[in-house]
Design an enzyme around this catalytic site. Sequence first.
Site, PDB file in Angstrom:
ATOM      1  N   ARG A 189     -10.831  -8.136  96.984  1.00 13.75           N
ATOM      2  CA  ARG A 189     -10.701  -9.048  98.112  1.00 13.75           C
ATOM      3  C   ARG A 189      -9.769 -10.197  97.775  1.00 13.75           C
ATOM      4  NH1 ARG A 189     -16.928  -8.954 100.535  1.00 13.75           N
ATOM      5  NH2 ARG A 189     -17.029  -6.693 100.516  1.00 13.75           N
TER       6      ARG A 189
ATOM      7  N   GLU B 272     -25.486 -15.581  99.646  1.00 12.09           N
ATOM      8  CA  GLU B 272     -25.500 -14.162 100.001  1.00 12.09           C
ATOM      9  C   GLU B 272     -25.326 -13.249  98.785  1.00 12.09           C
ATOM     10  OE1 GLU B 272     -22.479 -13.051 102.826  1.00 12.09           O
ATOM     11  OE2 GLU B 272     -22.673 -10.933 102.321  1.00 12.09           O
TER      12      GLU B 272
ATOM     13  N   SER C  72     -26.095  -7.574 102.267  1.00 13.74           N
ATOM     14  CA  SER C  72     -25.869  -7.720 103.693  1.00 13.74           C
ATOM     15  C   SER C  72     -25.973  -6.335 104.320  1.00 13.74           C
ATOM     16  CB  SER C  72     -24.457  -8.275 103.881  1.00 13.74           C
ATOM     17  OG  SER C  72     -24.130  -8.322 105.240  1.00 13.74           O
TER      18      SER C  72
ATOM     19  N   ARG D  79     -22.759 -10.587  91.548  1.00 11.43           N
ATOM     20  CA  ARG D  79     -23.623 -11.655  92.052  1.00 11.43           C
ATOM     21  C   ARG D  79     -25.085 -11.428  91.679  1.00 11.43           C
ATOM     22  NH1 ARG D  79     -21.469 -14.084  97.834  1.00 11.43           N
ATOM     23  NH2 ARG D  79     -19.444 -14.675  96.986  1.00 11.43           N
TER      24      ARG D  79
END
Length: 418
Positions: free
Chosen positions: A258, A345, A348, A385
């Site tokens: 990304r 987050e 998701s 994460r």
Amino acid sequence: MLDPQLLRNNLDLLADSLTRRDLDLDLDRLVELEERSRRLRHQADEARAAQKEAGRQIATLVDEEKEKAIAAAQDMSDRVKHLSGEADRVRDEFERLWLEMPNLVDATAADGFTEDDAEELRRIGDQPDFDFEILDHSGLGERLGIIDTERAAKVSGSRFGYIRGRAALLELALVRWAMDRVVAEGHEPFLPPVMVREHALVGTGFFPEARDQVYEIPGDDLFLVGTSEVPLAAYHGDEILDRKTLPLRYAGYSSCFRREAGTYGKDTAGIFRVHQFEKVEMFVFCLPEESPSEHDRLLEIEEALVRELEIPYRVVNVAAGDLGASATKKYDIEAWFPGQEAYREITSTSNTTDFQSRRLNIRYRTDDGTTPVHTLNGTACALGRTMLAILENHQQRDGSVIIPQALRPYTGFDVIAP
RNA sequence: GGAGGGGUGGCUGAGCGGUCGAAAGCGACGGUCUUGAAAACCGUUGGGCCCCACUCGGGGUCUCGAGGGUUCGAAUCCCUCCCCCUCCGCCA
């Protein structure tokens, strides 16, 4: 992509959805283009029908009669070309605009436009109560010698990291653990390509909306995916699925790339936000009536996984304006990060209904034709994460980190010590 | 990277520039037969867009890898591109 018929019979629904997303698209223009495109196509079809009929006549004639007929048909070709050219042009213009129309917003999606407008549904697990000075993941990573962003910056630039030693093994353990868990839930494991053609990104709704977030490989017409949702969704592109095989439940493990354009200055410490990370992603193709329950199912799996890692979290219902083009509804799971004193987050899940399947042309057969399937995606485990959440939540006074019980069979060790 | 071959319906595989969405076979589906199944026989069998009827249905058009071109007319001729296969070289 939405059903263009909505422009003819449910304009209010479109307008409402745009309002909830705080978007302003020219619906009148879309209505007009769609109608003009149909009208021109019809005219072109009729001109072509006349031309073909003339051809059929000519085939039965001979000599002068044939010569005369050919002469009479001389200009039909031009007329057909002109009309179908016009029809194509208007159709292209319509589709270019129509591709920008995001999915309809589900009635139960939270109202609002930003991340802060998300509706908190529940908090699970107690935030750890430390009786010593804690470190954030960056500090822990440095102290334990398992995360190196400095050398990563030298080699690759900002927003990259080297993950070393037991942290590297921990991530690998997470992959296999997450895969085993989702396989147990009926998902078939995939190792998909991470470089894809443009149509896969258009098909999943990342293009045109989020084009600036995607890495491009010049000269080869390929793009690096930001999630294996892209190659998994496109896997069945242009197929008619047998409804008896639905739902199809997959899980892809891949690197994700990304550009993080527009996030300068955000999350600059450590490797919370990086250009490259690994992820196990669930993906589902199902019947339209099944997608809401599949969505709940994905959320349950995601929650179970986070709970097994003994990470406190909360679940939020993402606000309409923060959904992204393809989702009609989205839940985020936010892990507690003691070092940031915030829920952030880590996974998701989105119900994208028939938005992607229309673009990718994935349907199933019904009694009177074909119908687009519904697709859903959900993170099983974002390795980076998740590892950071483990580090921060399970850190000890001496700077070591305890490995959650569920992972120990996979790591082969139960602590990362300085 | 070098040389050659090829892209037709779910699959295999035909197809003289003229009524070809495309033979045939296989598969699938429905039926007959059978206690049931198999076999045999009969029938059906791609998708997109659009028009009319707007319930059943009827009709047009596009689609033979993609895009251009030639022609009254193209799966069939020409050009460009893409993809696949085989052999050689290189390589994780």
